[in-house]
Design a protein around this motif. Structure first.
Motif, mmCIF file in Angstrom:
data_model
loop_
_atom_site.group_PDB
_atom_site.id
_atom_site.type_symbol
_atom_site.label_atom_id
_atom_site.label_comp_id
_atom_site.label_asym_id
_atom_site.label_seq_id
_atom_site.Cartn_x
_atom_site.Cartn_y
_atom_site.Cartn_z
ATOM 1 N N GLY A 1 2.000 -12.134 -17.598
ATOM 2 C CA GLY A 1 3.225 -11.753 -16.920
ATOM 3 C C GLY A 1 3.362 -12.405 -15.561
ATOM 4 N N TRP B 1 5.106 -5.041 -15.603
ATOM 5 C CA TRP B 1 5.122 -5.300 -17.047
ATOM 6 C C TRP B 1 3.960 -4.626 -17.764
ATOM 7 N N GLN B 2 2.911 -4.279 -17.036
ATOM 8 C CA GLN B 2 1.777 -3.571 -17.616
ATOM 9 C C GLN B 2 1.318 -2.485 -16.643
#
Length: 380
Positions: free
Chosen positions: A210, A175-176
């Motif tokens: 996340g 997610w990152q």
């Protein structure tokens, strides 16, 4: 070198912004090595510089620090050819913001110093590449919410993941991408090669949010190599004092497990602290362990609530115990707590060289947050 860094201090934030701006303008191909949001990266750059300057007259620790940096940078995809580009832009940034403190002599010192750092880092990376992957793919196999924004996340790496109890791993999530954060396995190494991390969702946290609120079994994250020096000496039989705050209980629990299976007879005193009783994360696990081992003593303290038992900060509570002149100490948790608890332990007779700390949120690049000698507590 120290004079130029001190001169840059008041404009440090501007200097790091400028550094990345000219680095990406002159060498656009390196942009893909960095996360989209550079806020944390800028901070780490400055702290890494501070640490290098801190060790500039300490060759043994400088080489050790830069070797760890070189091994860790493999996960970013750093290549030997990137180092001259970074050095060029770093010196240009220092020259722009150091003002009168920048001179031909300081430029020469930085050119030589950076050359040494780059040489040590590239050599360490090359040596590491002979025996270990740059990173590990790890599937999430269990995800349990523990309340108060904390999740226990168990992963299974795709290959043997070597680490010692008390160390921490860097974690990247899908997610990152390219945003790495650091978490300690909450146990000694397991036969099945799984790892369980305790993650607290930090407000605005790019990675922790996340992991706690989005991640589920089947998702795949990536791990960088294990780091940290907060490990047991297998040849020592000293009694231990362990101090944990928040999710800093994870590496402390791992150390207690390692002590239990080492076969060495010693006593272990564990102090777990929080603001309120509800926030005493991990205390039940520690108490269960103390029921299994007669040599383990566990005490809890809270600082913002009146309850039966110990009241006050961990540093205040530690002042009521001891002395521990023959003990080994391990401290994990928020930076201010680590510093204050370390000072309290020193006052209780533990020499500085036997007070070990790898703060839970402070990897090798952020180590300059803590002084090399824990003498006075830092202001929050």
């Amino acid at each position: 070198m120290r004079a130029s860094v001190a001169a840059v201090g008041p404009q440090a934030a501007d200097m790091t912004v400028y550094f990345y701006a000219i680095l990406f303008a002159r060498y656009p191909d390196v942009r893909g090595l960095f996360p989209d949001n550079l806020d944390v990266q800028r901070d780490r750059l400055l702290r890494g510089l501070l640490r290098i300057v801190d060790f500039v007259d300490d060759p043994e620790n400088l080489i050790r620090f830069c070797s760890r940096l070189g091994r860790d940078h493999r996960k970013f995809g750093a290549l030997d050819g990137h180092y001259p580009a970074v050095g060029e832009c770093l010196l240009a940034s220092l020259a722009r913001y150091a003002g009168p403190a920048w001179s031909p002599e300081s430029a020469s010192a930085w050119l030589h110093g950076y050359g040494v750092v780059a040489q040590v880092m590239t050599h360490a990376a090359a040596e590491d590449a002979r025996t270990a992957p740059a990173l590990w793919e790890a599937e999430i196999v269990d995800h349990v919410q523990r309340g108060h924004g904390i999740a226990e996340i168990t992963v299974r790496p795709d290959a043997l993941y070597p680490y010692a109890a008390g160390q921490y791993a860097s974690v990247e999530t899908p997610w990152q991408p390219k945003a790495w954060r650091y978490y300690s396995p909450a146990h000694a190494p397991r036969a099945d090669n799984t790892l369980t991390f305790h993650v607290r969702a930090v407000a605005q946290g790019q990675v922790s949010q996340g992991l706690v609120h989005i991640a589920k079994p089947g998702d795949v994250i990536r791990l960088g190599p294990a780091q940290g020096d907060m490990t047991l000496d297998p040849g020592s039989d000293r009694d231990l004092v362990c101090v944990a705050g928040g999710t800093g209980t994870a590496p402390i629990k791992a150390l207690v497990e390692e002590a239990a299976r080492s076969g060495i007879e010693r006593y272990v005193d564990v102090f777990v602290g929080a603001r309120t009783a509800e926030e005493l994360y991990g205390l039940d696990d520690m108490l269960r362990m103390s029921q299994q081992h007669h040599w383990l003593s566990v005490r809890a303290a809270v600082s913002h609530e009146r309850i039966a038992g110990l009241e006050g900060t961990l540093a205040q509570v530690l002042n009521e115990f001891g002395p521990w002149p023959w003990h080994e100490a391990f401290v994990s948790g928020p930076v201010a707590m680590v510093t204050q608890a370390g000072a309290a332990l020193a006052r209780q007779g533990i020499p500085q060289e036997r007070i070990h700390f790898d703060p839970f949120d402070v990897p090798v690049l952020e180590a300059a947050l803590l002084p090399r000698q824990l003498q006075e507590p830092l202001e929050e």
